[in-house]
Motif scaffolding. Structure first.
Motif, PDB file in Angstrom:
ATOM      1  N   ASN A 245       0.909  -1.299  -0.009  1.00 31.16           N
ATOM      2  CA  ASN A 245      -0.107   0.215  -0.025  1.00 31.16           C
ATOM      3  C   ASN A 245       0.762   1.168  -0.084  1.00 31.16           C
ATOM      4  N   TYR A 246       0.829   1.946  -0.931  1.00 33.87           N
ATOM      5  CA  TYR A 246       2.004   3.175  -1.227  1.00 33.87           C
ATOM      6  C   TYR A 246       1.111   3.896  -2.254  1.00 33.87           C
ATOM      7  N   ARG A 247       1.793   4.897  -2.408  1.00 34.91           N
ATOM      8  CA  ARG A 247       1.159   6.201  -3.532  1.00 34.91           C
ATOM      9  C   ARG A 247       2.488   6.503  -4.208  1.00 34.91           C
ATOM     10  N   SER A 248       2.475   6.974  -5.539  1.00 41.08           N
ATOM     11  CA  SER A 248       3.387   7.480  -6.204  1.00 41.08           C
ATOM     12  C   SER A 248       2.953   8.974  -6.723  1.00 41.08           C
ATOM     13  N   GLN A 249       3.772  10.233  -6.117  1.00 41.70           N
ATOM     14  CA  GLN A 249       3.395  11.415  -6.435  1.00 41.70           C
ATOM     15  C   GLN A 249       4.601  12.327  -6.936  1.00 41.70           C
ATOM     16  N   ASN A 250       4.669  12.773  -8.077  1.00 38.35           N
ATOM     17  CA  ASN A 250       5.545  13.643  -8.224  1.00 38.35           C
ATOM     18  C   ASN A 250       6.668  12.871  -8.424  1.00 38.35           C
ATOM     19  N   GLY A 251       6.853  11.743  -8.715  1.00 32.51           N
ATOM     20  CA  GLY A 251       7.986  10.910  -9.043  1.00 32.51           C
ATOM     21  C   GLY A 251       8.621  10.354  -7.668  1.00 32.51           C
ATOM     22  N   LYS A 252       7.992  10.374  -6.467  1.00 28.89           N
ATOM     23  CA  LYS A 252       8.230   9.635  -5.384  1.00 28.89           C
ATOM     24  C   LYS A 252       7.460   8.704  -4.814  1.00 28.89           C
ATOM     25  N   ARG A 253       7.633   7.772  -4.283  1.00 29.06           N
ATOM     26  CA  ARG A 253       6.885   6.914  -3.698  1.00 29.06           C
ATOM     27  C   ARG A 253       6.799   6.748  -2.141  1.00 29.06           C
ATOM     28  N   TYR A 254       5.609   6.773  -1.524  1.00 26.63           N
ATOM     29  CA  TYR A 254       5.451   7.157  -0.256  1.00 26.63           C
ATOM     30  C   TYR A 254       4.637   5.863   0.262  1.00 26.63           C
ATOM     31  N   GLY A 255       5.188   5.273   1.458  1.00 26.12           N
ATOM     32  CA  GLY A 255       4.535   4.116   2.040  1.00 26.12           C
ATOM     33  C   GLY A 255       3.264   4.678   3.003  1.00 26.12           C
ATOM     34  N   HIS A 256       2.468   3.820   3.442  1.00 23.76           N
ATOM     35  CA  HIS A 256       1.270   4.216   3.905  1.00 23.76           C
ATOM     36  C   HIS A 256       1.422   4.371   5.546  1.00 23.76           C
ATOM     37  N   THR A 257       2.378   4.607   5.945  1.00 19.55           N
ATOM     38  CA  THR A 257       2.567   4.478   7.318  1.00 19.55           C
ATOM     39  C   THR A 257       3.140   5.976   7.783  1.00 19.55           C
ATOM     40  N   ILE A 258       2.134   6.666   8.374  1.00 18.12           N
ATOM     41  CA  ILE A 258       2.330   8.103   8.747  1.00 18.12           C
ATOM     42  C   ILE A 258       2.809   8.241  10.238  1.00 18.12           C
ATOM     43  N   ASN A 259       3.943   9.142  10.414  1.00 19.50           N
ATOM     44  CA  ASN A 259       4.124   9.422  11.576  1.00 19.50           C
ATOM     45  C   ASN A 259       3.341  10.764  11.988  1.00 19.50           C
ATOM     46  N   PRO A 260       2.714  10.180  13.211  1.00 21.51           N
ATOM     47  CA  PRO A 260       1.643  11.346  13.634  1.00 21.51           C
ATOM     48  C   PRO A 260       2.637  12.454  14.514  1.00 21.51           C
ATOM     49  N   GLN A 261       3.623  12.239  14.812  1.00 22.17           N
ATOM     50  CA  GLN A 261       4.496  13.386  15.291  1.00 22.17           C
ATOM     51  C   GLN A 261       4.911  14.281  14.424  1.00 22.17           C
ATOM     52  N   THR A 262       5.360  14.019  13.038  1.00 24.46           N
ATOM     53  CA  THR A 262       5.782  14.869  12.171  1.00 24.46           C
ATOM     54  C   THR A 262       4.766  15.014  11.135  1.00 24.46           C
ATOM     55  N   GLY A 263       3.743  14.190  10.887  1.00 21.82           N
ATOM     56  CA  GLY A 263       2.637  14.672   9.895  1.00 21.82           C
ATOM     57  C   GLY A 263       3.190  14.031   8.399  1.00 21.82           C
ATOM     58  N   TYR A 264       4.237  13.297   8.591  1.00 23.13           N
ATOM     59  CA  TYR A 264       4.900  13.086   7.099  1.00 23.13           C
ATOM     60  C   TYR A 264       4.853  11.376   7.179  1.00 23.13           C
ATOM     61  N   PRO A 265       4.906  10.626   5.982  1.00 18.78           N
ATOM     62  CA  PRO A 265       5.129   9.269   5.734  1.00 18.78           C
ATOM     63  C   PRO A 265       6.542   8.939   6.633  1.00 18.78           C
ATOM     64  N   ALA A 266       6.607   7.726   7.074  1.00 17.11           N
ATOM     65  CA  ALA A 266       7.900   7.449   7.695  1.00 17.11           C
ATOM     66  C   ALA A 266       9.156   7.002   6.537  1.00 17.11           C
ATOM     67  N   ASN A 267      10.041   7.457   7.171  1.00 15.61           N
ATOM     68  CA  ASN A 267      11.180   7.296   6.164  1.00 15.61           C
ATOM     69  C   ASN A 267      12.517   6.848   7.084  1.00 15.61           C
ATOM     70  N   ASN A 268      12.370   5.594   7.573  1.00 14.77           N
ATOM     71  CA  ASN A 268      13.226   4.740   8.436  1.00 14.77           C
ATOM     72  C   ASN A 268      13.885   3.737   7.935  1.00 14.77           C
ATOM     73  N   ARG A 269      13.771   3.301   6.620  1.00  9.77           N
ATOM     74  CA  ARG A 269      14.283   2.263   6.214  1.00  9.77           C
ATOM     75  C   ARG A 269      13.988   0.659   6.554  1.00  9.77           C
ATOM     76  N   ILE A 270      12.715   0.834   7.455  1.00  3.11           N
ATOM     77  CA  ILE A 270      12.161  -0.552   7.938  1.00  3.11           C
ATOM     78  C   ILE A 270      11.159  -0.940   6.773  1.00  3.11           C
ATOM     79  N   LEU A 271      11.282  -2.236   6.349  1.00  3.46           N
ATOM     80  CA  LEU A 271      10.528  -2.861   5.567  1.00  3.46           C
ATOM     81  C   LEU A 271       9.189  -3.618   5.932  1.00  3.46           C
ATOM     82  N   SER A 272       9.688  -4.099   7.067  1.00  8.46           N
ATOM     83  CA  SER A 272       8.205  -5.169   7.769  1.00  8.46           C
ATOM     84  C   SER A 272       8.792  -5.077   9.186  1.00  8.46           C
ATOM     85  N   ALA A 273       7.824  -5.137   9.874  1.00 10.68           N
ATOM     86  CA  ALA A 273       7.716  -5.398  11.600  1.00 10.68           C
ATOM     87  C   ALA A 273       6.859  -6.410  11.948  1.00 10.68           C
TER      88      ALA A 273
END
Length: 333
Positions: A245-273
């Protein structure tokens, strides 16, 4: 709320089941199908409990489905006066407790951010920093309370969403029903979140396979097992990942996990937990939180629940697969 699991989507991390060894004389029943996500419930009992199980499952979504305007959740979000049912109250109380325990990394008020990034009700363009900051004003689990049977919001724009624990909580509720019927052997799998108890039809521990996630969103496919887990006794397991589950926008791919402390999709290099916990609601919430946390705060998050086991797959700076796991996770492998 960190992950828009949506009731129409599933992560499908588990696809290997222990053989039931069923024949015409077996007491094992398999209830399978799809409501808002797939379900597969296997249990050992003299009689068919399928009708009761589906009644419970439907009642769950009648309470918590954000896409049904007649659900209890939708009425709360639309600031309508509504009598809160027991399922809603349990979901709310569990979410508040888990939000507090994870220090806000898991947050059931994150729905406006999920919608903003295009993982909710509508697809959106990449939002501006100013718009994210504006929405963050009414995101935060500490801005909503349950008092005297009613939800009180500090801001009427606050939206609740329990999708990040929805599959896990529904597993727990159905497992409790099976326990009440003195069912000693079962596997409840809803959208990839699982509760097991006892043995399968072959007399063995239940086994599930954890898919090895692809390195890159939307490019690789998940097709091989990373590990096989053998589950003895009563065990709850949940897995979260961005690869389905992801979105492609403006050439970028965003995973669907949002960090509520920053307001942005997570960018932590974690693939699965993958998380094993005393109940599937907790496992579901922590698997989600792990996917959302900033890298430098991961260890702090993991220390907030010393009773859970975890298996985290991530990429190092050279894009090599790496594993971070709890000390006792090996006993399940």
């Amino acid at each position: 709320m960190l992950i828009n699991k949506q009731f129409t989507l599933a992560m499908f991390p588990f696809i290997l089941y222990g053989s039931t060894g069923c024949d015409d004389k077996s007491k094992y029943h398999v209830l399978t199908g799809e409501r808002h996500t797939y379900y597969r419930i296997t249990y050992n009992y003299p009689y068919d409990l399928g009708e009761d199980i589906l009644f419970i499952y439907d009642a769950f979504y009648e309470s918590l489905n954000p896409f049904d305007q007649q659900s209890t959740l939708s009425k709360v979000n639309n600031n309508k006066e509504v009598a809160l049912d027991a399922i809603f109250i349990e979901a709310f109380n569990c979410s508040m407790e888990l939000a507090e325990k994870t220090r806000g990394v898991f947050d059931p008020t994150c729905s406006p951010l999920i919608n903003l990034w295009g993982f909710g009700f509508k697809n959106m363009e990449e939002p501006s920093d100013s718009l994210i900051n504006e929405i963050m004003e009414y995101v935060g689990y500490n801005k909503v309370t349950l008092r005297n049977g009613f939800i009180e919001k500090k801001d009427s724009r606050i939206q609740l969403n329990f999708s990040a624990i929805g599959d896990g909580l529904s597993c727990d509720i159905i497992a409790r029903y099976l326990d009440s019927k003195c069912v000693n052997d079962y596997m409840v799998d809803i959208g990839g979140e699982i509760v097991t108890k006892g043995k399968n039809g072959a007399g063995s521990d239940w086994s599930i396979g954890i898919i090895k996630p692809p390195k890159y969103l939307g490019i690789d496919k998940s097709s091989e097992f990373e590990i096989i887990l053998r589950l003895a006794g009563k065990t709850a397991v949940a897995t979260s990942g961005n690869y389905n589950n992801y979105r492609s926008q403006n050439g970028k791919r965003y995973g669907h996990t949002i960090n509520p402390q920053t307001g942005y999709p997570a960018n932590n290099r974690i693939l699965s937990a993958t998380v094993i916990a005393s109940d599937c609601t907790t496992a579901d919430a922590y698997a989600t939180a792990i996917m959302a946390i900033e890298t430098d705060k991961l260890d702090e998050l993991l220390r907030t629940n010393g009773a859970m086991e975890y298996y985290i797959i991530y990429l190092d700076e050279q894009d090599n697969y790496c594993i971070k796991q709890s000390e006792n996770m090996d006993r399940y492998v």
